[in-house]
Design a protein around this motif. Sequence first.
Motif, mmCIF file in Angstrom:
data_model
loop_
_atom_site.group_PDB
_atom_site.id
_atom_site.type_symbol
_atom_site.label_atom_id
_atom_site.label_comp_id
_atom_site.label_asym_id
_atom_site.label_seq_id
_atom_site.Cartn_x
_atom_site.Cartn_y
_atom_site.Cartn_z
ATOM 1 N N ILE A 54 0.919 -1.254 0.032
ATOM 2 C CA ILE A 54 0.110 -0.010 0.034
ATOM 3 C C ILE A 54 0.931 1.300 0.072
ATOM 4 N N ALA A 55 2.050 1.440 0.660
ATOM 5 C CA ALA A 55 2.919 2.353 0.998
ATOM 6 C C ALA A 55 3.489 2.523 -0.567
ATOM 7 N N ARG A 56 3.881 1.685 -1.307
ATOM 8 C CA ARG A 56 4.614 2.035 -2.425
ATOM 9 C C ARG A 56 3.346 2.065 -3.642
ATOM 10 N N GLN A 57 2.167 1.673 -3.441
ATOM 11 C CA GLN A 57 1.328 1.998 -4.633
ATOM 12 C C GLN A 57 0.431 2.778 -4.414
ATOM 13 N N ALA A 58 -0.066 3.390 -3.430
ATOM 14 C CA ALA A 58 -1.148 4.354 -2.882
ATOM 15 C C ALA A 58 -0.767 5.871 -3.753
ATOM 16 N N GLN A 59 -2.012 6.180 -4.377
ATOM 17 C CA GLN A 59 -2.077 7.444 -5.280
ATOM 18 C C GLN A 59 -3.319 8.315 -5.182
ATOM 19 N N VAL A 60 -3.322 9.324 -5.322
ATOM 20 C CA VAL A 60 -4.520 10.086 -5.453
ATOM 21 C C VAL A 60 -4.761 10.264 -6.915
ATOM 22 N N ARG A 61 -5.792 9.759 -7.384
ATOM 23 C CA ARG A 61 -5.821 9.735 -8.923
ATOM 24 C C ARG A 61 -6.153 10.957 -9.602
ATOM 25 N N GLY A 62 -6.019 11.101 -10.873
ATOM 26 C CA GLY A 62 -6.247 12.257 -11.606
ATOM 27 C C GLY A 62 -5.784 13.858 -11.255
ATOM 28 N N THR A 63 -4.882 13.710 -10.460
ATOM 29 C CA THR A 63 -4.150 15.271 -9.837
ATOM 30 C C THR A 63 -2.854 15.331 -9.777
ATOM 31 N N SER A 64 -2.144 16.328 -9.719
ATOM 32 C CA SER A 64 -0.838 16.296 -9.613
ATOM 33 C C SER A 64 -0.464 16.670 -8.334
ATOM 34 N N GLU A 65 -1.283 16.582 -7.490
ATOM 35 C CA GLU A 65 -1.085 17.024 -5.876
ATOM 36 C C GLU A 65 -0.149 16.211 -5.479
ATOM 37 N N PRO A 66 0.812 16.785 -4.502
ATOM 38 C CA PRO A 66 1.760 16.071 -3.938
ATOM 39 C C PRO A 66 1.380 15.146 -2.867
ATOM 40 N N PHE A 67 1.990 13.978 -3.096
ATOM 41 C CA PHE A 67 1.462 12.827 -2.200
ATOM 42 C C PHE A 67 2.814 12.344 -1.511
ATOM 43 N N ALA A 68 2.791 12.000 -0.129
ATOM 44 C CA ALA A 68 3.772 11.394 0.462
ATOM 45 C C ALA A 68 3.255 10.286 1.368
ATOM 46 N N VAL A 69 4.215 9.516 1.997
ATOM 47 C CA VAL A 69 3.887 8.498 2.783
ATOM 48 C C VAL A 69 4.854 8.586 3.890
ATOM 49 N N VAL A 70 4.011 8.552 5.337
ATOM 50 C CA VAL A 70 5.092 8.546 6.639
ATOM 51 C C VAL A 70 4.760 7.104 7.089
ATOM 52 N N PHE A 71 6.001 6.517 7.171
ATOM 53 C CA PHE A 71 5.635 5.063 7.627
ATOM 54 C C PHE A 71 6.499 4.771 8.924
ATOM 55 N N ALA A 72 5.711 4.360 10.091
ATOM 56 C CA ALA A 72 6.392 4.291 11.435
ATOM 57 C C ALA A 72 6.055 2.663 11.720
ATOM 58 N N ALA A 73 7.088 2.213 11.918
ATOM 59 C CA ALA A 73 7.229 0.718 12.566
ATOM 60 C C ALA A 73 7.666 0.804 14.215
ATOM 61 N N MET A 74 6.896 0.118 14.612
ATOM 62 C CA MET A 74 7.056 -0.012 16.262
ATOM 63 C C MET A 74 7.629 -1.471 16.720
ATOM 64 N N GLY A 75 8.558 -1.685 17.397
ATOM 65 C CA GLY A 75 8.996 -3.009 18.035
ATOM 66 C C GLY A 75 9.092 -4.084 17.018
ATOM 67 N N ILE A 76 9.620 -3.706 15.636
ATOM 68 C CA ILE A 76 9.762 -4.751 14.624
ATOM 69 C C ILE A 76 11.236 -5.277 14.659
ATOM 70 N N THR A 77 11.438 -6.337 14.167
ATOM 71 C CA THR A 77 12.731 -7.126 14.194
ATOM 72 C C THR A 77 13.678 -6.177 13.020
ATOM 73 N N PHE A 78 15.165 -6.641 12.890
ATOM 74 C CA PHE A 78 15.892 -6.121 12.386
ATOM 75 C C PHE A 78 15.679 -6.555 10.771
ATOM 76 N N GLU A 79 15.179 -7.779 10.689
ATOM 77 C CA GLU A 79 14.786 -8.279 9.385
ATOM 78 C C GLU A 79 13.670 -7.568 8.631
ATOM 79 N N GLU A 80 12.718 -7.354 9.614
ATOM 80 C CA GLU A 80 11.571 -6.586 9.081
ATOM 81 C C GLU A 80 11.795 -5.111 8.573
ATOM 82 N N SER A 81 12.743 -4.476 9.581
ATOM 83 C CA SER A 81 13.084 -3.065 9.090
ATOM 84 C C SER A 81 13.784 -3.131 7.844
ATOM 85 N N GLU A 82 14.749 -4.049 7.481
ATOM 86 C CA GLU A 82 15.497 -4.341 6.334
ATOM 87 C C GLU A 82 14.687 -4.362 5.053
#
Length: 456
Positions: A164-192
Motif C-alpha cells: 500500500i505504501a508503494r502503490q497508494a496514489q490520489v488519481r487524476g491530480t498532480s497534487e503532492p503525495f507522501a507516505v509517512v511509515f512508522a514501525a514499532m517493535g519490529i525485528t531488524f529483518e522486518e526493518s530491512e
Amino acid sequence: MPKEYRTIEEVAGPLMLVRDVTDVNYNELGEIELASGEKRRCKVLEIDGGNALVQLFESSTGINLSNSKVRFLGRSMELGVSDDMLGRVFDGLGRAIDDGPEILPEKRLDINGLPMNPAARNYPQEFIQTGVSAIDGLNTLVRGQKLPIFSASGLPHAQLAAQIARQAQVRGTSEPFAVVFAAMGITFEESEYFVNSFKETGAIDRTVMFVNLANDPAVERISTPRMALTAAEYLAFDKGMHVLVILTDITNYADALREVSAARKEVPGRRGYPGYMYTDLATLYERAGRQKGKAGSITMIPILTMPEDDKTHPIPDLTGYITEGQIILSRDLYRKNIAPPIDVLPSLSRLKDKGIGEGKTRADHANTMNQLFAAYARGKDARELMVILGEAALTDMDKIYAKFADRFEEEYVSQGYDKNRTIEETLEIGWKLLSILPKSELKRIKDEFIEKYYVE
C-alpha cells in the motif's frame, strides 16, 4: 542555563525519582549526565510536590545516584521538521539512522501535536487508489480516513503495508503525495525488508520512515508514532501535501504502554492494559483528517496483530471504536495461498460510499460492490453446505454461486504483493466474475450498467 539537580533518590528499571525540584512540568524533557560525561534523555511522567518521577529513553545501566546530574530542559519532546525529511529513515526519537546528513530543521514541533477541532474538519470524500482490489473495490479508502488493518501473528500484514505504501496514489491530480511509515517493535529483518522494498521501487523518495526495533527501549516505542504524525502534520498542513500514514504494529505500541504503566504501579484495566488506553489511542488516531482552509490531508492505516486472533481483545476492540472501519486478514484464506488474504465480508470501510461513483471512480462502482458482496456471501454459504451435505444436496444455482466464491477469492482478492491494479481493472475483474451468474441474479445492479458491462 537549566538548573542541575544531584538529588536522584532511586532508579527502578526505566524510572527514576528526583527529589526537591522546582518549576518542573509534566511531560518536560530532561537530560541525565553521568560521571563519565555521557548524556541520556528522559521525560517527566509525574510531579508530586517537589518530587519528579522521570522515565529514561535509554537504559538505566551505569547510573550512579550520588554523582549523576539531572537537568530539565523546559520543553516537551520535539521533532525538527523540514522538506528534507522525505526519503530519509529515522529512529523512534527522530534521529537520522540512514547515514545521511543531519536534518536542518525549518522549525521544531511538539510531538504531542494539537487535537483537531471537530468544527475545523472537512469531511473525507476523495478516493485513494491503493492498487489492491479487495480495498479499492469493496472497502474503499477515502482521503482523511482512519482505516486499520486487523491482522494476526504469522499473517503477511508487513507485505500488505509495504504494498500500500508503494502503490497508494490520489488519481487524476498532480497534487503532492507522501507516505509517512512508522514501525514499532519490529525485528531488524522486518526493518530491512521495509527499507529495501521502498528503495527498490523508488517509493523511498516520497516516504519518511521512523523505525523502532524490538530491542529499543519501550518508551521510545511510545514516542515513535507521535514523531511520525508530527512529520505528517507538517507535510500536510504546512506544505499542502496529501499524506498516508502507516503505523505498524499498534499491538507493540500498546504493550509498551502496558509495560510503562506497570512500572509506575498503576491500577491495571482489561488484560493488564492501562485504563486510559482508549484515550491514548485516540490521541494518535484523531490526528488524521482534513482541515478547512488547508490543502493537505492525513489518511491513516494503523496495523495491529490481534493476540490469539481475538477481535474482542482490548487493542482491536478500542481501535474499532475510534476508527472508520477495518480491513481484516484471514488465516483460512492465507492457508489457501490467497495473497493478500483479505476477508472482505467482515471488513468494512464506513466512508466508502463517500469516495466512489461518477467523477470519483466509476458510476457502476456502488452497484457492483453490493452485488459482489451479496454473491460472495451466498457462495460461501453454498460451499459450507456442500461440505456438510455433499454436492448432491445443492441446487444448480447454489453450485454456480459456490464456483463464483472460489473464483472471486482466486481472481479478485488474490493478486500478489507486486500487482498494482487501477480501479478500472478492479471493476473489470468484478464484471468478469459477475458474468458467471445469470443476468436475472444481478438484482442489485441497474439495467443500464448490466447492458454496458456484462460479459456475455
